[in-house]
Design a protein around this motif. Structure first.
Motif, PDB file in Angstrom:
ATOM      1  N   THR A   1       0.977  -0.949   0.092  1.00 48.57           N
ATOM      2  CA  THR A   1      -0.104   0.145   0.031  1.00 48.57           C
ATOM      3  C   THR A   1       0.857   1.186  -0.007  1.00 48.57           C
ATOM      4  O   THR A   1       1.922   1.301   0.775  1.00 48.57           O
ATOM      5  N   LEU A   2       0.502   2.342  -0.797  1.00 46.71           N
ATOM      6  CA  LEU A   2       1.338   3.515  -0.870  1.00 46.71           C
ATOM      7  C   LEU A   2       0.390   4.624  -0.274  1.00 46.71           C
ATOM      8  O   LEU A   2      -0.602   4.667  -1.144  1.00 46.71           O
ATOM      9  N   ASP A   3       0.834   5.349   0.525  1.00 43.19           N
ATOM     10  CA  ASP A   3       0.089   6.567   1.048  1.00 43.19           C
ATOM     11  C   ASP A   3       0.474   7.555  -0.054  1.00 43.19           C
ATOM     12  O   ASP A   3       1.591   8.131   0.264  1.00 43.19           O
ATOM     13  N   ILE A   4      -0.667   8.325  -0.648  1.00 41.92           N
ATOM     14  CA  ILE A   4      -0.144   9.247  -1.530  1.00 41.92           C
ATOM     15  C   ILE A   4      -0.871  10.585  -1.072  1.00 41.92           C
ATOM     16  O   ILE A   4      -0.771  11.499  -1.618  1.00 41.92           O
ATOM     17  N   GLY A   5      -1.114  10.366   0.209  1.00 42.41           N
ATOM     18  CA  GLY A   5      -1.917  11.805   0.800  1.00 42.41           C
ATOM     19  C   GLY A   5      -0.670  12.798   0.937  1.00 42.41           C
ATOM     20  O   GLY A   5      -1.099  14.120   0.910  1.00 42.41           O
ATOM     21  N   GLY A   6       0.328  12.471   0.969  1.00 42.26           N
ATOM     22  CA  GLY A   6       1.305  13.685   1.103  1.00 42.26           C
ATOM     23  C   GLY A   6       1.938  14.132  -0.343  1.00 42.26           C
ATOM     24  O   GLY A   6       3.059  14.860  -0.485  1.00 42.26           O
ATOM     25  N   LEU A   7       1.564  13.711  -1.456  1.00 39.91           N
ATOM     26  CA  LEU A   7       1.880  13.899  -2.668  1.00 39.91           C
ATOM     27  C   LEU A   7       0.982  14.954  -3.200  1.00 39.91           C
ATOM     28  O   LEU A   7      -0.054  15.293  -2.854  1.00 39.91           O
ATOM     29  N   ILE A   8       1.474  15.656  -4.211  1.00 40.84           N
ATOM     30  CA  ILE A   8       0.769  16.930  -4.785  1.00 40.84           C
ATOM     31  C   ILE A   8      -0.292  16.530  -5.790  1.00 40.84           C
ATOM     32  O   ILE A   8      -1.403  16.756  -5.614  1.00 40.84           O
ATOM     33  N   HIS A   9       0.245  16.018  -6.967  1.00 42.52           N
ATOM     34  CA  HIS A   9      -0.706  15.457  -8.185  1.00 42.52           C
ATOM     35  C   HIS A   9       0.047  14.309  -8.415  1.00 42.52           C
ATOM     36  O   HIS A   9       0.351  14.216  -9.798  1.00 42.52           O
TER      37      HIS A   9
END
Ligand code: OOG
Length: 257
Positions: free
Chosen positions: A94-102
């Motif tokens: 699982t990759l948490d992409i909540g901290g990425l922009i777009h």
């Protein structure tokens, strides 16, 4: 190089902070005469900051090795960036992409090096250095508004690298024309062939050795080299299940949150 007018350390700090905070910054070339050689120095300085925080070098990524990517992003030259262990996602993880922009995702071929590679290796030396080949994906996240940049901007931003995952390593076979399919939630999003990657992803590996060497970096045994996307990148939503399948190489999967 134009390090006389560019504060490399200051630019590296701005880009590194932006990547950590998940926010965009102004493109350096909007206001500064940043050239390609100095942009790689900025990339290196930002990478050193990651190492200071405890991340470890895990390989390099190539960019703009396919016409599809050059056309999508409006640039016309190969670039490379650094990968650290913190960017690696286990297969099926699982990759948490909540901290990425777009974030965007793209299908790739990855090589695992069994021997170091540097300089201008012959095709036989390149193939001889490969300990394994795998289907892979790369997650990109440009630190610039709208993924809009010039070549020096994207180089300074570590070639938009954010995360990656690789499938099971297989012994090297001919990967010059491997069919690649990127599925999001079971629906095909992009399909292509590894032939789109400089005609053969092994050429991208040779280019990685050459470009890294020019910057004083040797590709080390145990490193992963991402050969670059075979297709355009697609937006990566939260809560998505992504699968990249490659003919003869199996699958790699990731779920985002
Ligand atoms: C830059 C990175 C390009 C590829 O595989 O071509 C790249 C970008 O598109 O933001 O990694």
């Amino acid at each position: 190089m134009n390090t006389d007018v560019i504060d490399v350390a200051a630019l590296a700090e701005i880009l590194d902070d932006a990547a950590q905070a998940g926010r965009t910054v102004a493109r350096p070339t909007d206001t500064l005469p940043l050239d390609v050689a100095t942009a790689y120095q900025v990339q290196r300085a930002a990478f050193e900051r990651r190492l200071t925080r405890g991340e470890r070098p895990a390989g390099v990524k190539m960019g703009f090795t396919s016409k599809a990517k050059m056309a999508q992003m409006g640039v016309d030259d190969l670039i490379w960036g650094m990968i650290t262990d913190a960017m690696l996602v286990e297969d099926g993880g699982t990759l948490d992409i909540g901290g990425l922009i777009h974030p965007r995702i793209e299908p790739e071929i990855a090589f695992l090096l069994g021997r170091p590679l540097t300089g201008r290796p012959t095709p036989a030396e390149v193939a001889g250095a490969v300990a394994g080949v795998a289907v892979a994906y790369e997650v990109l996240d440009s630190r610039y508004e709208g993924f809009s940049f010039t070549l020096p901007d994207v180089i300074a931003d570590n070639a938009s690298a954010a995360a990656l995952g690789v499938g099971p390593w297989r012994p090297l076979t001919d990967v010059g024309n491997v069919g690649l399919l990127l599925e999001i939630d079971g629906r095909p999003a992009e399909a292509g062939s590894s032939a789109a990657i400089l005609g053969d992803p092994l050429r991208s590996l040779a280019a990685a050795a050459r470009l890294a060497c020019a910057a004083g970096v040797t590709l080390e045994a145990g490193w992963i080299v991402l050969a670059g996307a075979a297709t355009a990148a697609v937006p990566l939503p939260r809560g998505a299940h992504v699968r990249v399948a490659a003919s003869g190489l199996g699958n790699v999967e990731v779920t985002t949150r």
